[in-house]
Design a protein around this motif. Structure first.
Motif, PDB file in Angstrom:
ATOM      1  N   ASP A 135       0.847  -1.190   0.000  1.00  0.00           N
ATOM      2  CA  ASP A 135       0.000   0.000   0.000  1.00  0.00           C
ATOM      3  C   ASP A 135       0.881   1.239   0.000  1.00  0.00           C
ATOM      4  OD1 ASP A 135      -2.428  -1.464   0.221  1.00  0.00           O
ATOM      5  OD2 ASP A 135      -1.990  -1.790   2.330  1.00  0.00           O
ATOM      6  N   LEU A 136       0.593   2.144  -0.939  1.00  0.00           N
ATOM      7  CA  LEU A 136       1.325   3.403  -1.028  1.00  0.00           C
ATOM      8  C   LEU A 136       0.335   4.551  -1.139  1.00  0.00           C
ATOM      9  CD1 LEU A 136       4.005   2.516  -3.732  1.00  0.00           C
ATOM     10  CD2 LEU A 136       4.346   2.678  -1.280  1.00  0.00           C
ATOM     11  N   PRO A 137       0.467   5.567  -0.310  1.00  0.00           N
ATOM     12  CA  PRO A 137      -0.368   6.754  -0.510  1.00  0.00           C
ATOM     13  C   PRO A 137       0.187   7.544  -1.694  1.00  0.00           C
ATOM     14  CG  PRO A 137       1.090   7.051   1.364  1.00  0.00           C
ATOM     15  CD  PRO A 137       1.322   5.660   0.856  1.00  0.00           C
ATOM     16  N   GLU A 145      -3.801   7.592 -13.346  1.00  0.00           N
ATOM     17  CA  GLU A 145      -2.514   8.226 -13.056  1.00  0.00           C
ATOM     18  C   GLU A 145      -1.935   7.692 -11.747  1.00  0.00           C
ATOM     19  OE1 GLU A 145       0.860  10.649 -13.476  1.00  0.00           O
ATOM     20  OE2 GLU A 145      -0.642   9.948 -14.894  1.00  0.00           O
ATOM     21  N   ALA A 146      -2.800   7.448 -10.750  1.00  0.00           N
ATOM     22  CA  ALA A 146      -2.343   6.881  -9.478  1.00  0.00           C
ATOM     23  C   ALA A 146      -1.728   5.501  -9.696  1.00  0.00           C
ATOM     24  CB  ALA A 146      -3.501   6.806  -8.484  1.00  0.00           C
ATOM     25  N   VAL A 147      -2.339   4.704 -10.564  1.00  0.00           N
ATOM     26  CA  VAL A 147      -1.795   3.368 -10.850  1.00  0.00           C
ATOM     27  C   VAL A 147      -0.451   3.480 -11.557  1.00  0.00           C
ATOM     28  CG1 VAL A 147      -2.173   1.240 -12.179  1.00  0.00           C
ATOM     29  CG2 VAL A 147      -4.042   2.241 -10.846  1.00  0.00           C
ATOM     30  N   ARG A 148      -0.348   4.373 -12.522  1.00  0.00           N
ATOM     31  CA  ARG A 148       0.938   4.565 -13.217  1.00  0.00           C
ATOM     32  C   ARG A 148       2.024   4.993 -12.235  1.00  0.00           C
ATOM     33  NH1 ARG A 148      -2.546   6.295 -17.272  1.00  0.00           N
ATOM     34  NH2 ARG A 148      -2.531   8.460 -16.586  1.00  0.00           N
ATOM     35  N   LEU A 149       1.698   5.917 -11.344  1.00  0.00           N
ATOM     36  CA  LEU A 149       2.682   6.352 -10.352  1.00  0.00           C
ATOM     37  C   LEU A 149       3.038   5.226  -9.386  1.00  0.00           C
ATOM     38  CD1 LEU A 149       1.356   9.936  -9.589  1.00  0.00           C
ATOM     39  CD2 LEU A 149       3.548   9.340 -10.637  1.00  0.00           C
ATOM     40  N   PHE A 150       2.036   4.419  -9.014  1.00  0.00           N
ATOM     41  CA  PHE A 150       2.280   3.272  -8.140  1.00  0.00           C
ATOM     42  C   PHE A 150       3.345   2.368  -8.756  1.00  0.00           C
ATOM     43  CE2 PHE A 150       1.427  -1.219  -7.329  1.00  0.00           C
ATOM     44  CZ  PHE A 150       1.500  -1.273  -5.946  1.00  0.00           C
ATOM     45  N   TYR A 153       6.811   3.878  -8.723  1.00  0.00           N
ATOM     46  CA  TYR A 153       7.433   3.794  -7.400  1.00  0.00           C
ATOM     47  C   TYR A 153       7.926   2.380  -7.118  1.00  0.00           C
ATOM     48  CZ  TYR A 153       5.528   8.403  -6.202  1.00  0.00           C
ATOM     49  OH  TYR A 153       5.234   9.735  -6.169  1.00  0.00           O
ATOM     50  N   VAL A 154       7.109   1.389  -7.482  1.00  0.00           N
ATOM     51  CA  VAL A 154       7.508  -0.002  -7.242  1.00  0.00           C
ATOM     52  C   VAL A 154       8.797  -0.319  -8.001  1.00  0.00           C
ATOM     53  CG1 VAL A 154       6.859  -2.411  -7.654  1.00  0.00           C
ATOM     54  CG2 VAL A 154       5.200  -0.824  -6.668  1.00  0.00           C
ATOM     55  N   GLN A 155       8.873   0.091  -9.272  1.00  0.00           N
ATOM     56  CA  GLN A 155      10.075  -0.167 -10.051  1.00  0.00           C
ATOM     57  C   GLN A 155      11.277   0.596  -9.516  1.00  0.00           C
ATOM     58  OE1 GLN A 155       8.727   0.786 -14.026  1.00  0.00           O
ATOM     59  NE2 GLN A 155       8.677  -1.389 -14.544  1.00  0.00           N
ATOM     60  N   GLU A 156      11.064   1.840  -9.124  1.00  0.00           N
ATOM     61  CA  GLU A 156      12.167   2.686  -8.658  1.00  0.00           C
ATOM     62  C   GLU A 156      12.680   2.271  -7.284  1.00  0.00           C
ATOM     63  OE1 GLU A 156      12.703   7.278  -7.206  1.00  0.00           O
ATOM     64  OE2 GLU A 156      11.332   6.885  -8.871  1.00  0.00           O
ATOM     65  N   LEU A 157      11.783   2.053  -6.349  1.00  0.00           N
ATOM     66  CA  LEU A 157      12.185   1.759  -4.977  1.00  0.00           C
ATOM     67  C   LEU A 157      12.441   0.273  -4.767  1.00  0.00           C
ATOM     68  CD1 LEU A 157       9.699   4.126  -3.154  1.00  0.00           C
ATOM     69  CD2 LEU A 157      12.100   4.546  -3.682  1.00  0.00           C
ATOM     70  N   GLY A 158      11.600  -0.556  -5.333  1.00  0.00           N
ATOM     71  CA  GLY A 158      11.789  -1.999  -5.273  1.00  0.00           C
ATOM     72  C   GLY A 158      11.725  -2.590  -3.879  1.00  0.00           C
TER      73      GLY A 158
END
Length: 192
Positions: A135-137, A145-150, A153-158
């Motif tokens: 879960d990410l706020p 757009e929220a899904v794309r950003l999600f 973030y998942v790819q970047e932070l991992g």
């Protein structure tokens, strides 16, 4: 899910183990194997003879101290690559393997030693259903757009920075956070 997730059979020592092998995971590979479910392990094929053959049983080990982390079978032993299909994983709870001497990344293994190692793992635990969430706020203009950003973030932070939350199905109060495949305390008020 992968094609092998349904497998729940006992410890795999089926068939003769005359051609058994000990395979040493390369340095740093244990974390990758613990973090993501892989059906196979690919390694450089050993040069010279003897060489593993398809169907030969394999004990997958890590060094220092020697521990058994998986069992498998040789799926392919080509000129450049040795492919081992996992049949039993124990990455989170490896078994001691002090009696195994390895002379390199792939070493012939006595059939009796292989059976002893396989017996140490015992039968696999019963499979159960788990709820896993992340879960990410996220502030965004729209749901899409929220899904794309999600996913960005998942790819970047991992898995090194994002905790995944897991609980047994039906017991959500037992939820525990995991980072890099290990339990991680997420309460800022408590020390790890």
């Amino acid at each position: 899910m992968t094609a092998t997730d349904h497998r729940t059979g006992g410890t795999d020592v089926g068939g003769p183990a005359e051609g058994a092998w000990a395979v040493l995971l390369p340095a740093g590979r244990l974390d990758a194997e613990r973090l993501v479910h892989h059906d196979t392990l690919e390694l450089p094929a050993p040069a010279g003879e003897p060489r593993p053959r398809p169907g030969d049983p394999v004990a997958v080990l890590v060094d220092e101290p020697p521990r058994l982390v998986a069992l498998g079978r040789v799926a392919l032993a080509g000129d450049g690559t040795l492919v081992v299909t996992y049949t039993r994983r124990a990455f989170d709870e490896p078994a001691p393997a002090d009696q195994v001497w390895v002379a390199g990344p792939v070493t012939p293994l006595d059939a009796g030693v292989y059976r002893e190692l396989a017996d140490r793992l015992g039968p696999p635990p019963l499979r159960r259903t788990w709820l896993v969430s992340l879960d990410l706020p996220i502030e965004a203009d729209s749901r899409a757009e929220a899904v794309r950003l999600f996913w960005s973030y998942v790819q970047e932070l991992g898995p090194a920075e994002l905790p995944a939350f897991v609980s047994p199905s039906g017991d959500e109060l037992a939820m525990q956070a995991f980072v890099l495949g290990a339990e991680a305390n997420q309460d800022p008020e408590e020390d790890d």
